[in-house]
Design a protein around this motif. Structure first.
Motif, PDB file in Angstrom:
ATOM      1  N   ALA A   5       0.826  -1.213   0.000  1.00 31.61           N
ATOM      2  CA  ALA A   5       0.000   0.000   0.000  1.00 31.61           C
ATOM      3  C   ALA A   5       0.858   1.260   0.000  1.00 31.61           C
ATOM      4  CB  ALA A   5      -0.921  -0.004   1.216  1.00 31.61           C
ATOM      5  N   ASN A   6       2.081   1.156   0.510  1.00 27.82           N
ATOM      6  CA  ASN A   6       2.960   2.328   0.566  1.00 27.82           C
ATOM      7  C   ASN A   6       3.830   2.488  -0.682  1.00 27.82           C
ATOM      8  OD1 ASN A   6       2.030   3.339   2.971  1.00 27.82           O
ATOM      9  ND2 ASN A   6       3.448   2.135   4.217  1.00 27.82           N
ATOM     10  N   GLY A   7       3.526   1.746  -1.735  1.00 26.63           N
ATOM     11  CA  GLY A   7       4.184   1.998  -3.021  1.00 26.63           C
ATOM     12  C   GLY A   7       5.448   1.200  -3.282  1.00 26.63           C
ATOM     13  N   PHE A   8       5.709   0.171  -2.472  1.00 25.50           N
ATOM     14  CA  PHE A   8       6.880  -0.666  -2.732  1.00 25.50           C
ATOM     15  C   PHE A   8       6.502  -1.804  -3.690  1.00 25.50           C
ATOM     16  CE2 PHE A   8       7.638   1.228   1.441  1.00 25.50           C
ATOM     17  CZ  PHE A   8       8.898   1.770   1.244  1.00 25.50           C
ATOM     18  N   GLY A   9       7.484  -2.205  -4.523  1.00 23.13           N
ATOM     19  CA  GLY A   9       7.258  -3.311  -5.442  1.00 23.13           C
ATOM     20  C   GLY A   9       8.069  -4.536  -5.095  1.00 23.13           C
ATOM     21  N   VAL A  10       9.085  -4.349  -4.289  1.00 24.33           N
ATOM     22  CA  VAL A  10       9.968  -5.445  -3.901  1.00 24.33           C
ATOM     23  C   VAL A  10      10.710  -5.001  -2.632  1.00 24.33           C
ATOM     24  CG1 VAL A  10      11.746  -4.590  -5.515  1.00 24.33           C
ATOM     25  CG2 VAL A  10      11.909  -6.919  -4.676  1.00 24.33           C
ATOM     26  N   LEU A  11      11.022  -5.967  -1.774  1.00 25.37           N
ATOM     27  CA  LEU A  11      11.697  -5.651  -0.512  1.00 25.37           C
ATOM     28  C   LEU A  11      13.032  -6.387  -0.433  1.00 25.37           C
ATOM     29  CD1 LEU A  11       8.636  -5.970   1.937  1.00 25.37           C
ATOM     30  CD2 LEU A  11       9.470  -3.919   0.760  1.00 25.37           C
ATOM     31  N   ILE A  12      14.007  -5.735   0.192  1.00 25.71           N
ATOM     32  CA  ILE A  12      15.310  -6.354   0.466  1.00 25.71           C
ATOM     33  C   ILE A  12      15.484  -6.354   1.983  1.00 25.71           C
ATOM     34  CG2 ILE A  12      17.816  -6.041   0.293  1.00 25.71           C
ATOM     35  CD1 ILE A  12      17.380  -4.692  -2.433  1.00 25.71           C
ATOM     36  N   ALA A  13      15.881  -7.495   2.544  1.00 26.97           N
ATOM     37  CA  ALA A  13      16.120  -7.565   3.994  1.00 26.97           C
ATOM     38  C   ALA A  13      17.512  -8.129   4.242  1.00 26.97           C
ATOM     39  CB  ALA A  13      15.059  -8.439   4.662  1.00 26.97           C
ATOM     40  N   ALA A  14      18.321  -7.391   4.991  1.00 24.56           N
ATOM     41  CA  ALA A  14      19.699  -7.810   5.273  1.00 24.56           C
ATOM     42  C   ALA A  14      19.869  -8.021   6.768  1.00 24.56           C
ATOM     43  CB  ALA A  14      20.685  -6.733   4.798  1.00 24.56           C
ATOM     44  N   ALA A  15      20.433  -9.168   7.142  1.00 23.68           N
ATOM     45  CA  ALA A  15      20.666  -9.423   8.562  1.00 23.68           C
ATOM     46  C   ALA A  15      21.775 -10.457   8.727  1.00 23.68           C
ATOM     47  CB  ALA A  15      19.384  -9.919   9.239  1.00 23.68           C
ATOM     48  N   GLY A  16      22.393 -10.415   9.895  1.00 26.36           N
ATOM     49  CA  GLY A  16      23.464 -11.360  10.194  1.00 26.36           C
ATOM     50  C   GLY A  16      23.080 -12.279  11.344  1.00 26.36           C
ATOM     51  N   MET A  17      23.948 -13.240  11.615  1.00 27.96           N
ATOM     52  CA  MET A  17      23.803 -14.228  12.691  1.00 27.96           C
ATOM     53  C   MET A  17      22.532 -15.084  12.487  1.00 27.96           C
ATOM     54  SD  MET A  17      25.381 -11.872  15.747  1.00 27.96           S
ATOM     55  CE  MET A  17      25.753 -13.242  16.832  1.00 27.96           C
ATOM     56  N   ALA A  18      21.664 -15.204  13.510  1.00 30.09           N
ATOM     57  CA  ALA A  18      20.410 -15.968  13.331  1.00 30.09           C
ATOM     58  C   ALA A  18      19.465 -15.083  12.528  1.00 30.09           C
ATOM     59  CB  ALA A  18      19.808 -16.320  14.686  1.00 30.09           C
ATOM     60  N   ALA A  19      19.698 -15.048  11.215  1.00 30.26           N
ATOM     61  CA  ALA A  19      19.115 -13.991  10.370  1.00 30.26           C
ATOM     62  C   ALA A  19      17.700 -14.337   9.944  1.00 30.26           C
ATOM     63  CB  ALA A  19      20.018 -13.773   9.166  1.00 30.26           C
ATOM     64  N   HIS A  20      16.743 -14.106  10.819  1.00 33.04           N
ATOM     65  CA  HIS A  20      15.352 -14.413  10.488  1.00 33.04           C
ATOM     66  C   HIS A  20      14.586 -13.216   9.951  1.00 33.04           C
ATOM     67  CE1 HIS A  20      15.866 -14.258  15.020  1.00 33.04           C
ATOM     68  NE2 HIS A  20      15.463 -13.073  14.679  1.00 33.04           N
ATOM     69  N   LEU A  21      15.292 -12.068   9.756  1.00 34.98           N
ATOM     70  CA  LEU A  21      14.595 -10.850   9.327  1.00 34.98           C
ATOM     71  C   LEU A  21      13.886 -11.023   7.981  1.00 34.98           C
ATOM     72  CD1 LEU A  21      13.887  -7.883   9.765  1.00 34.98           C
ATOM     73  CD2 LEU A  21      16.050  -7.271   8.666  1.00 34.98           C
ATOM     74  N   ALA A  22      14.596 -11.569   6.984  1.00 38.21           N
ATOM     75  CA  ALA A  22      13.975 -11.678   5.654  1.00 38.21           C
ATOM     76  C   ALA A  22      12.734 -12.566   5.710  1.00 38.21           C
ATOM     77  CB  ALA A  22      14.982 -12.209   4.643  1.00 38.21           C
ATOM     78  N   GLY A  23      12.818 -13.651   6.443  1.00 39.70           N
ATOM     79  CA  GLY A  23      11.664 -14.540   6.578  1.00 39.70           C
ATOM     80  C   GLY A  23      10.515 -13.870   7.312  1.00 39.70           C
ATOM     81  N   ALA A  24      10.842 -13.106   8.334  1.00 42.35           N
ATOM     82  CA  ALA A  24       9.797 -12.412   9.097  1.00 42.35           C
ATOM     83  C   ALA A  24       9.134 -11.338   8.237  1.00 42.35           C
ATOM     84  CB  ALA A  24      10.394 -11.793  10.360  1.00 42.35           C
ATOM     85  N   ILE A  25       9.936 -10.659   7.426  1.00 40.35           N
ATOM     86  CA  ILE A  25       9.375  -9.654   6.503  1.00 40.35           C
ATOM     87  C   ILE A  25       8.481 -10.357   5.468  1.00 40.35           C
ATOM     88  CG2 ILE A  25      10.024  -8.084   4.602  1.00 40.35           C
ATOM     89  CD1 ILE A  25      10.586  -6.740   7.220  1.00 40.35           C
ATOM     90  N   ALA A  26       8.980 -11.468   4.915  1.00 37.95           N
ATOM     91  CA  ALA A  26       8.222 -12.187   3.880  1.00 37.95           C
ATOM     92  C   ALA A  26       6.912 -12.741   4.426  1.00 37.95           C
ATOM     93  CB  ALA A  26       9.075 -13.310   3.297  1.00 37.95           C
ATOM     94  N   ALA A  27       6.884 -13.051   5.714  1.00 37.22           N
ATOM     95  CA  ALA A  27       5.681 -13.636   6.317  1.00 37.22           C
ATOM     96  C   ALA A  27       4.490 -12.684   6.275  1.00 37.22           C
ATOM     97  CB  ALA A  27       5.965 -14.039   7.763  1.00 37.22           C
ATOM     98  N   ASN A  28       4.778 -11.377   6.180  1.00 36.92           N
ATOM     99  CA  ASN A  28       3.698 -10.390   6.282  1.00 36.92           C
ATOM    100  C   ASN A  28       3.412  -9.627   4.997  1.00 36.92           C
ATOM    101  OD1 ASN A  28       2.932 -10.584   9.151  1.00 36.92           O
ATOM    102  ND2 ASN A  28       5.094 -10.114   9.464  1.00 36.92           N
ATOM    103  N   THR A  29       3.898 -10.163   3.870  1.00 32.07           N
ATOM    104  CA  THR A  29       3.620  -9.517   2.579  1.00 32.07           C
ATOM    105  C   THR A  29       3.681 -10.564   1.481  1.00 32.07           C
ATOM    106  OG1 THR A  29       4.304  -7.760   1.053  1.00 32.07           O
ATOM    107  CG2 THR A  29       6.068  -8.927   2.198  1.00 32.07           C
ATOM    108  N   THR A  30       2.995 -10.291   0.379  1.00 29.03           N
ATOM    109  CA  THR A  30       3.164 -11.144  -0.803  1.00 29.03           C
ATOM    110  C   THR A  30       4.042 -10.444  -1.846  1.00 29.03           C
ATOM    111  OG1 THR A  30       1.046 -10.339  -1.648  1.00 29.03           O
ATOM    112  CG2 THR A  30       1.042 -12.473  -0.519  1.00 29.03           C
ATOM    113  N   LEU A  31       4.657  -9.319  -1.492  1.00 29.39           N
ATOM    114  CA  LEU A  31       5.688  -8.746  -2.365  1.00 29.39           C
ATOM    115  C   LEU A  31       6.884  -9.686  -2.371  1.00 29.39           C
ATOM    116  CD1 LEU A  31       5.736  -4.992  -1.243  1.00 29.39           C
ATOM    117  CD2 LEU A  31       4.820  -5.915  -3.385  1.00 29.39           C
ATOM    118  N   PRO A  32       7.662  -9.719  -3.470  1.00 28.93           N
ATOM    119  CA  PRO A  32       8.884 -10.521  -3.442  1.00 28.93           C
ATOM    120  C   PRO A  32       9.886  -9.956  -2.439  1.00 28.93           C
ATOM    121  CG  PRO A  32       8.669  -9.315  -5.542  1.00 28.93           C
ATOM    122  CD  PRO A  32       7.424  -9.059  -4.763  1.00 28.93           C
TER     123      PRO A  32
END
Ligand code: RP5
Length: 162
Positions: free
Chosen positions: A54-81
């Motif tokens: 809704a805020n105009g994004f078409g794709v998301l990038i998530a960067a994290a280190g160690m137990a890097a669950h950020l990208a998965g957590a972001i993906a869990a709440n959107t159907t954007l790639p």
């Protein structure tokens, strides 16, 4: 034009993100950057990804280190790639983050690039947006051409360096 949303788990991931943002600038792709952590600020991370389309994004990038669950957590709440960048931590040279990011259980995909490879994340994000944007596709084609010429120049000069 749709924006690329970039989230990093910590500002210590900034050097990796800068590789992505400089490429997005080169390709004239709009982006927005945030520091949201899956474990330190889970509510902000959730809201950002829930509202991203809704805020105009078409794709998301998530960067994290160690137990890097950020990208998965972001993906869990959107159907954007969502593109995940595993970042090197103080131990294991990023293998921990690589496996945490790439080994998503079926149903919630994360397109994972190599450890620390912010450049490929940006290129992949631009390629996704270029599916519906022929001007951006042309800018990507010209970038490939420049990159090819740069390698050919190295080829022409390599003998002198030996
Ligand atoms: C992750 O933990 C971050 O993405 C970062 O890569 C790592 C270390 O974070 P800091 O302790 O440097 O803030 O959540």
């Amino acid at each position: 034009m749709k924006k690329v949303g970039i989230v990093m788990g910590s500002d210590s991931d900034l050097p990796v993100i800068q590789k992505a943002t400089s490429l997005l600038k080169e390709l004239d792709v709009p982006f927005e950057v945030h520091v949201y952590s899956a474990h330190r600020t889970p509510e902000q991370a959730r809201l950002f990804s829930e509202q991203a389309r809704a805020n105009g994004f078409g794709v998301l990038i998530a960067a994290a280190g160690m137990a890097a669950h950020l990208a998965g957590a972001i993906a869990a709440n959107t159907t954007l790639p969502v593109i995940g960048i595993p970042c090197k931590g103080p131990v294991l040279d990023g293998l921990d983050a690589l496996l945490s990011t790439v080994q998503m259980p079926s149903g919630i995909p994360v397109a994972t690039v190599g450890v620390g490879n912010g450049a490929n994340a940006a290129l992949l994000a631009a390629e996704i947006l270029a599916v519906e944007d022929s001007d951006l596709a042309e800018r990507l084609r010209r970038k490939r051409e420049r990159d090819t010429i740069a390698v050919l120049e190295k080829d022409a000069g390599i003998a002198e360096r030996l």
